[in-house]
Design a protein around this motif. Structure first.
Motif, PDB file in Angstrom:
ATOM      1  N   GLN A   1      -0.862 -29.026  -5.510  1.00  0.00           N
ATOM      2  CA  GLN A   1      -1.588 -27.910  -6.093  1.00  0.00           C
ATOM      3  C   GLN A   1      -1.215 -27.802  -7.561  1.00  0.00           C
ATOM      4  O   GLN A   1      -0.108 -28.143  -7.963  1.00  0.00           O
ATOM      5  N   ARG A   2      -2.150 -27.317  -8.319  1.00  0.00           N
ATOM      6  CA  ARG A   2      -1.929 -27.076  -9.739  1.00  0.00           C
ATOM      7  C   ARG A   2      -2.106 -25.595 -10.011  1.00  0.00           C
ATOM      8  O   ARG A   2      -2.816 -24.894  -9.302  1.00  0.00           O
ATOM      9  N   LEU A   3      -1.450 -25.135 -11.043  1.00  0.00           N
ATOM     10  CA  LEU A   3      -1.528 -23.736 -11.429  1.00  0.00           C
ATOM     11  C   LEU A   3      -2.546 -23.591 -12.550  1.00  0.00           C
ATOM     12  O   LEU A   3      -2.424 -24.229 -13.599  1.00  0.00           O
ATOM     13  N   HIS A   4      -3.564 -22.782 -12.321  1.00  0.00           N
ATOM     14  CA  HIS A   4      -4.584 -22.510 -13.331  1.00  0.00           C
ATOM     15  C   HIS A   4      -4.279 -21.155 -13.961  1.00  0.00           C
ATOM     16  O   HIS A   4      -4.079 -20.169 -13.259  1.00  0.00           O
TER      17      HIS A   4
ATOM     18  N   THR B   1       5.663 -12.122 -16.005  1.00  0.00           N
ATOM     19  CA  THR B   1       6.055 -12.100 -14.594  1.00  0.00           C
ATOM     20  C   THR B   1       6.039 -13.505 -14.002  1.00  0.00           C
ATOM     21  O   THR B   1       6.969 -13.903 -13.301  1.00  0.00           O
ATOM     22  N   CYS B   2       5.004 -14.268 -14.301  1.00  0.00           N
ATOM     23  CA  CYS B   2       4.884 -15.609 -13.721  1.00  0.00           C
ATOM     24  C   CYS B   2       5.988 -16.540 -14.208  1.00  0.00           C
ATOM     25  O   CYS B   2       6.497 -17.351 -13.437  1.00  0.00           O
ATOM     26  N   THR B   3       6.373 -16.425 -15.471  1.00  0.00           N
ATOM     27  CA  THR B   3       7.425 -17.306 -15.976  1.00  0.00           C
ATOM     28  C   THR B   3       8.774 -16.966 -15.359  1.00  0.00           C
ATOM     29  O   THR B   3       9.609 -17.850 -15.190  1.00  0.00           O
ATOM     30  N   GLU B   4       8.974 -15.712 -15.002  1.00  0.00           N
ATOM     31  CA  GLU B   4      10.214 -15.323 -14.324  1.00  0.00           C
ATOM     32  C   GLU B   4      10.251 -15.863 -12.900  1.00  0.00           C
ATOM     33  O   GLU B   4      11.296 -16.298 -12.428  1.00  0.00           O
TER      34      GLU B   4
ATOM     35  N   ALA C   1       5.156 -20.277  -6.386  1.00  0.00           N
ATOM     36  CA  ALA C   1       3.882 -20.263  -7.104  1.00  0.00           C
ATOM     37  C   ALA C   1       2.928 -19.238  -6.488  1.00  0.00           C
ATOM     38  O   ALA C   1       2.245 -18.511  -7.207  1.00  0.00           O
ATOM     39  N   ARG C   2       2.886 -19.168  -5.161  1.00  0.00           N
ATOM     40  CA  ARG C   2       2.033 -18.164  -4.508  1.00  0.00           C
ATOM     41  C   ARG C   2       2.492 -16.758  -4.858  1.00  0.00           C
ATOM     42  O   ARG C   2       1.676 -15.855  -5.066  1.00  0.00           O
ATOM     43  N   GLN C   3       3.810 -16.552  -4.944  1.00  0.00           N
ATOM     44  CA  GLN C   3       4.328 -15.237  -5.353  1.00  0.00           C
ATOM     45  C   GLN C   3       3.883 -14.902  -6.768  1.00  0.00           C
ATOM     46  O   GLN C   3       3.492 -13.772  -7.044  1.00  0.00           O
ATOM     47  N   ALA C   4       3.965 -15.861  -7.667  1.00  0.00           N
ATOM     48  CA  ALA C   4       3.554 -15.630  -9.049  1.00  0.00           C
ATOM     49  C   ALA C   4       2.073 -15.271  -9.115  1.00  0.00           C
ATOM     50  O   ALA C   4       1.677 -14.348  -9.830  1.00  0.00           O
ATOM     51  N   VAL C   5       1.252 -15.981  -8.343  1.00  0.00           N
ATOM     52  CA  VAL C   5      -0.187 -15.692  -8.300  1.00  0.00           C
ATOM     53  C   VAL C   5      -0.413 -14.289  -7.751  1.00  0.00           C
ATOM     54  O   VAL C   5      -1.171 -13.495  -8.318  1.00  0.00           O
TER      55      VAL C   5
ATOM     56  N   ARG D   1       1.548 -11.724  -7.668  1.00  0.00           N
ATOM     57  CA  ARG D   1       2.143 -10.635  -8.446  1.00  0.00           C
ATOM     58  C   ARG D   1       1.594 -10.512  -9.861  1.00  0.00           C
ATOM     59  O   ARG D   1       1.989  -9.608 -10.585  1.00  0.00           O
ATOM     60  N   CYS D   2       0.707 -11.396 -10.241  1.00  0.00           N
ATOM     61  CA  CYS D   2       0.120 -11.293 -11.579  1.00  0.00           C
ATOM     62  C   CYS D   2      -0.731 -10.022 -11.637  1.00  0.00           C
ATOM     63  O   CYS D   2      -1.726  -9.899 -10.912  1.00  0.00           O
ATOM     64  N   PRO D   3      -0.374  -9.055 -12.477  1.00  0.00           N
ATOM     65  CA  PRO D   3      -1.090  -7.781 -12.496  1.00  0.00           C
ATOM     66  C   PRO D   3      -2.537  -7.898 -12.982  1.00  0.00           C
ATOM     67  O   PRO D   3      -3.358  -7.034 -12.683  1.00  0.00           O
ATOM     68  N   LEU D   4      -2.856  -8.966 -13.688  1.00  0.00           N
ATOM     69  CA  LEU D   4      -4.205  -9.121 -14.228  1.00  0.00           C
ATOM     70  C   LEU D   4      -5.001 -10.229 -13.549  1.00  0.00           C
ATOM     71  O   LEU D   4      -6.073 -10.610 -14.006  1.00  0.00           O
ATOM     72  N   LEU D   5      -4.438 -10.772 -12.443  1.00  0.00           N
ATOM     73  CA  LEU D   5      -5.097 -11.832 -11.668  1.00  0.00           C
ATOM     74  C   LEU D   5      -5.468 -13.030 -12.553  1.00  0.00           C
ATOM     75  O   LEU D   5      -6.531 -13.627 -12.402  1.00  0.00           O
ATOM     76  N   ALA D   6      -4.559 -13.379 -13.447  1.00  0.00           N
ATOM     77  CA  ALA D   6      -4.806 -14.466 -14.394  1.00  0.00           C
ATOM     78  C   ALA D   6      -4.351 -15.820 -13.879  1.00  0.00           C
ATOM     79  O   ALA D   6      -4.540 -16.825 -14.564  1.00  0.00           O
ATOM     80  N   LEU D   7      -3.768 -15.865 -12.704  1.00  0.00           N
ATOM     81  CA  LEU D   7      -3.278 -17.142 -12.135  1.00  0.00           C
ATOM     82  C   LEU D   7      -3.984 -17.434 -10.822  1.00  0.00           C
ATOM     83  O   LEU D   7      -4.318 -16.528 -10.064  1.00  0.00           O
ATOM     84  N   ARG D   8      -4.143 -18.735 -10.556  1.00  0.00           N
ATOM     85  CA  ARG D   8      -4.602 -19.151  -9.235  1.00  0.00           C
ATOM     86  C   ARG D   8      -4.130 -20.580  -9.002  1.00  0.00           C
ATOM     87  O   ARG D   8      -3.908 -21.337  -9.936  1.00  0.00           O
ATOM     88  N   LEU D   9      -3.962 -20.904  -7.747  1.00  0.00           N
ATOM     89  CA  LEU D   9      -3.602 -22.255  -7.355  1.00  0.00           C
ATOM     90  C   LEU D   9      -4.868 -23.014  -7.014  1.00  0.00           C
ATOM     91  O   LEU D   9      -5.751 -22.489  -6.328  1.00  0.00           O
ATOM     92  N   VAL D  10      -4.971 -24.231  -7.506  1.00  0.00           N
ATOM     93  CA  VAL D  10      -6.134 -25.077  -7.231  1.00  0.00           C
ATOM     94  C   VAL D  10      -5.639 -26.411  -6.690  1.00  0.00           C
ATOM     95  O   VAL D  10      -4.584 -26.904  -7.093  1.00  0.00           O
ATOM     96  N   ARG D  11      -6.390 -26.988  -5.776  1.00  0.00           N
ATOM     97  CA  ARG D  11      -6.034 -28.303  -5.215  1.00  0.00           C
ATOM     98  C   ARG D  11      -6.207 -29.374  -6.263  1.00  0.00           C
ATOM     99  O   ARG D  11      -7.154 -29.356  -7.038  1.00  0.00           O
ATOM    100  N   ASP D  12      -5.285 -30.300  -6.267  1.00  0.00           N
ATOM    101  CA  ASP D  12      -5.323 -31.422  -7.205  1.00  0.00           C
ATOM    102  C   ASP D  12      -6.347 -32.435  -6.769  1.00  0.00           C
ATOM    103  O   ASP D  12      -6.563 -32.720  -5.658  1.00  0.00           O
TER     104      ASP D  12
END
Length: 71
Positions: free
Chosen positions: A4-7, A18-21, A54-58, A60-71
């Motif tokens: 998976q890749r992080l978008h 938050t995501c970098t932490e 990575a799922r936790q970061a996605v 917990r992102c307060p602005l929904l700016a992250l998602r996991l995508v299949r490679d």
């Protein structure tokens, strides 16, 4: 098996960090606090061992700016 890749949606992100932490093995903050891939890629690959973080970061992102995508 494909990974998976992080978008990161740059139009939604406001650099709260938050995501970098939560995913410091994959992301680092730039000078303004926005996440950047440690490997310099646009969509960093998430190692299988870090998929839970990575799922936790996605989630917990307060602005929904992250998602996991299949490679």
């Amino acid at each position: 098996m494909t990974g998976q890749r992080l978008h990161i949606d740059w139009t939604a992100c406001d650099g709260r960090g938050t995501c970098t932490e939560l995913l410091e093995e994959v992301l680092v903050e730039d000078d303004w606090g926005f996440p950047m891939a440690r490997d310099g890629s646009a969509r960093p690959l998430v190692p299988e061992a870090l998929e839970r973080a990575a799922r936790q970061a996605v989630d917990r992102c307060p602005l929904l700016a992250l998602r996991l995508v299949r490679d």
